[in-house]
Design an enzyme around this catalytic site. Structure first.
Site, PDB file in Angstrom:
ATOM      1  N   HIS A  10      13.945  27.494  15.369  1.00 22.47           N
ATOM      2  CA  HIS A  10      14.163  28.943  15.345  1.00 22.47           C
ATOM      3  C   HIS A  10      15.459  29.353  16.052  1.00 22.47           C
ATOM      4  O   HIS A  10      16.189  28.517  16.542  1.00 22.47           O
ATOM      5  CB  HIS A  10      12.942  29.657  15.907  1.00 22.47           C
ATOM      6  CG  HIS A  10      11.788  29.600  14.941  1.00 22.47           C
ATOM      7  ND1 HIS A  10      11.435  30.644  14.127  1.00 22.47           N
ATOM      8  CD2 HIS A  10      10.951  28.586  14.625  1.00 22.47           C
ATOM      9  CE1 HIS A  10      10.421  30.290  13.361  1.00 22.47           C
ATOM     10  NE2 HIS A  10      10.099  29.046  13.647  1.00 22.47           N
ATOM     11  N   ASN A  13      -6.595  32.460  25.633  1.00 21.37           N
ATOM     12  CA  ASN A  13      -5.562  32.169  26.619  1.00 21.37           C
ATOM     13  C   ASN A  13      -4.386  31.613  25.836  1.00 21.37           C
ATOM     14  O   ASN A  13      -4.403  30.461  25.415  1.00 21.37           O
ATOM     15  CB  ASN A  13      -6.043  31.157  27.661  1.00 21.37           C
ATOM     16  CG  ASN A  13      -4.910  30.777  28.622  1.00 21.37           C
ATOM     17  OD1 ASN A  13      -3.787  31.275  28.495  1.00 21.37           O
ATOM     18  ND2 ASN A  13      -5.188  29.893  29.548  1.00 21.37           N
TER      19      ASN A  13
HETATM   20  C1  LIG Z   1       7.932  33.890   9.601  1.00 19.67           C
HETATM   21  C2  LIG Z   1       7.213  33.000  10.565  1.00 19.67           C
HETATM   22  N1  LIG Z   1       6.192  33.498  11.274  1.00 19.67           N
HETATM   23  C3  LIG Z   1       5.513  32.743  12.162  1.00 19.67           C
HETATM   24  C4  LIG Z   1       5.843  31.424  12.388  1.00 19.67           C
HETATM   25  C5  LIG Z   1       5.043  30.621  13.372  1.00 19.67           C
HETATM   26  O1  LIG Z   1       5.774  30.281  14.519  1.00 19.67           O
HETATM   27  P1  LIG Z   1       5.289  29.040  15.427  1.00 19.67           P
HETATM   28  O2  LIG Z   1       5.711  27.799  14.723  1.00 19.67           O
HETATM   29  O3  LIG Z   1       6.000  29.230  16.734  1.00 19.67           O
HETATM   30  O4  LIG Z   1       3.826  29.155  15.558  1.00 19.67           O
HETATM   31  C6  LIG Z   1       6.887  30.863  11.662  1.00 19.67           C
HETATM   32  C7  LIG Z   1       7.199  29.440  11.911  1.00 19.67           C
HETATM   33  O5  LIG Z   1       8.163  28.879  11.610  1.00 19.67           O
HETATM   34  C8  LIG Z   1       7.593  31.654  10.729  1.00 19.67           C
HETATM   35  O6  LIG Z   1       8.595  31.148  10.010  1.00 19.67           O
END
Ligand SMILES: Cc1ncc(COP(=O)(O)O)c(C=O)c1O
Length: 442
Positions: A227, A295
């Site tokens: 990200h 949590n």
């Molecule tokens: C648009 C979107 N929302 C939520 C998430 C979930 O994030 P995480 O991997 O930190 O749970 C992602 C993951 O890549 C995503 O692309």
């Protein structure tokens, strides 16, 4: 080794060694033609490692001073009053959605069977909390080349049960926030912005330029390594609404009513002097539960890395934009083969990736195969069409638990013809030019 030193001096010596370790062992070698080009990667230097070790030496472990600093700094960056660190973007989405089901919201609380407008072209955990709670996602189609909700379908999707709109800004490209926000205001709906792929994107709404994630009622971020910035695992929930913030904290921290941070007691001065539910008067507020919570806190070590990443963050956003422009310039002559991505009107995206849809007669799978064979990593637009996945098998069979408005023809096209490549800040011009070369020559 440390006997003759103060704790401060010993700490400094360790942190100096970490700096040296980074310099000696952790520098990325320069790109050489033929090296793998990832779609995303962590970008960090000695500061992230120093913060991480500093936090480890302190051994507080759970949320502490770095968490407090991170939440404050991210809130400042986004220009919102409230920000809560959580352990992933999926947790951030879960808490954001569940916050809207809180009894503290009275008649506006989402109940089981209520509907939430969303799209199927995206990441599953934008939708998962809706289904897990027993609300009904209502899927509408998206548009190419923005890859976001087709807002002309909003009114059609509306029913007396509609309570919210929950959408992601696809790969950094904001959805039409002006239209969606006005729709939500007109129909008294909540708006959740899944900002996990769009941190740093801006959108001008009612003449004011704001960060995405701050225009709806709640915004979410992910700090998983690919990200916009990372802390390994991590996420954040942000809002300008004090009540929603209170609910978010409660859900994150076991469902408790008390907002004292870890290690602190009785900040409100009323720990033993209030009436809650049917508990005996004066029951310890630290153990009073106003929600069925979780949590989902992150550790202070994650926050420590995040603090160092935030310092660099504006430069990351700029580099993502520059990389996107170079790719676009290099590929713009290929528009008889490919549809290139287009920023939403009134937006300035902090791109997560570069989406390409193959035109008729061009095989997406062949393109992807060629790129991967030439060491260029590719990605699909996550689920493509979420409803086609095995997790929907049961619901699809009974045609129950979700609703589709109109056709999802564009969503299906994305599932079949679209892929994306990276623009992450660690990409060099040589890497981008290699991607352009291979796309031109396949
Ligand atoms: C648009 C979107 N929302 C939520 C998430 C979930 O994030 P995480 O991997 O930190 O749970 C992602 C993951 O890549 C995503 O692309």
């Amino acid at each position: 080794m440390f006997e003759s030193m103060t704790k401060e001096l010993a700490t400094q010596q360790i942190l100096d060694s970490v700096k040296e370790y980074h310099k000696t062992f952790m520098q990325k070698p320069p790109y050489i033609e033929g090296d793998r080009i990832s779609y995303a990667s962590r970008v960090f230097d000695e500061h992230e490692m120093i913060n991480l070790v500093d936090s480890a030496l302190e051994f507080w472990l759970t949320s502490g001073r770095y968490t407090e600093k991170f939440e404050k700094k991210l809130a400042e960056y986004l220009q919102v009053p409230f920000c809560s660190l959580v352990n992933s973007g999926s947790s951030a989405n879960l808490i954001s959605f569940m916050a809207l089901t809180s009894p503290l919201l009275g008649v506006r609380a989402i109940k089981r069977g209520d509907e939430v407008i969303t799209v199927a072209a995206g990441f599953p955990t934008t939708v998962t909390p809706i289904i897990q709670f027993g609300a009904v996602p209502v899927f509408v189609d998206v548009t190419i080349p923005q890859y976001n909700i087709d807002t002309s379908l909003l009114e059609k999707a509306l029913s007396p049960k509609t309570k919210a709109v929950m959408l992601a800004h696809t790969l950094g490209n904001p959805f039409a926030l002006q239209v969606v926000k006005d729709f939500c205001t007109a129909h008294n709906l909540w708006l959740v912005e899944d900002n996990c792929d769009a941190l740093g994107s801006t959108y001008t709404i009612d003449g004011v330029t704001k960060y995405t994630g701050t225009i709806g009622d709640i915004g979410t971020s992910s700090f998983y390594p690919p990200h916009h910035m990372t802390m390994g695992e991590g996420g954040a929930v942000y809002t300008s609404d004090a009540l929603l913030h209170k609910i978010v904290l409660s859900l994150r921290d076991w469902g408790r009513d008390c907002v004292c941070p870890s290690g602190k007691d009785n900040l409100c001065g009323q720990r033993f002097s209030r009436q809650y539910g049917e508990l005996p008067f004066g029951y310890d507020h630290k153990y009073v539960y106003s929600h069925f919570g979780y949590n989902l806190k992150a550790t202070d070590m994650q926050a420590a890395i995040g603090c160092a990443q935030l310092e660099k963050f504006p430069s990351f956003v700029e580099k993502r934009k520059t990389n996107y422009r170079r790719l676009y310039e290099g590929l713009k002559d290929l528009q008889e083969k490919f549809i290139l991505p287009e920023a939403a009107p009134n937006s300035d995206p902090s791109w997560f990736g570069f989406l390409i849809t193959c035109k008729e007669g061009i095989s997406r799978n062949k393109m992807v195969h060629h790129l991967e064979k030439n060491n260029i990593q590719t990605r699909m637009l996550f689920a493509g069409n979420l409803i086609k996945h095995p997790c929907f098998d049961e619901m699809r069979k009974s045609d129950n638990g979700y609703r589709v408005v109109g056709s999802l023809a564009v969503t299906d096209r994305i599932m079949n013809d679209t892929f994306w490549i990276g623009v992450y800040p660690g990409m060099t011009n040589e890497m981008i030019d290699k991607m352009i070369f291979e796309l031109k020559n396949c």
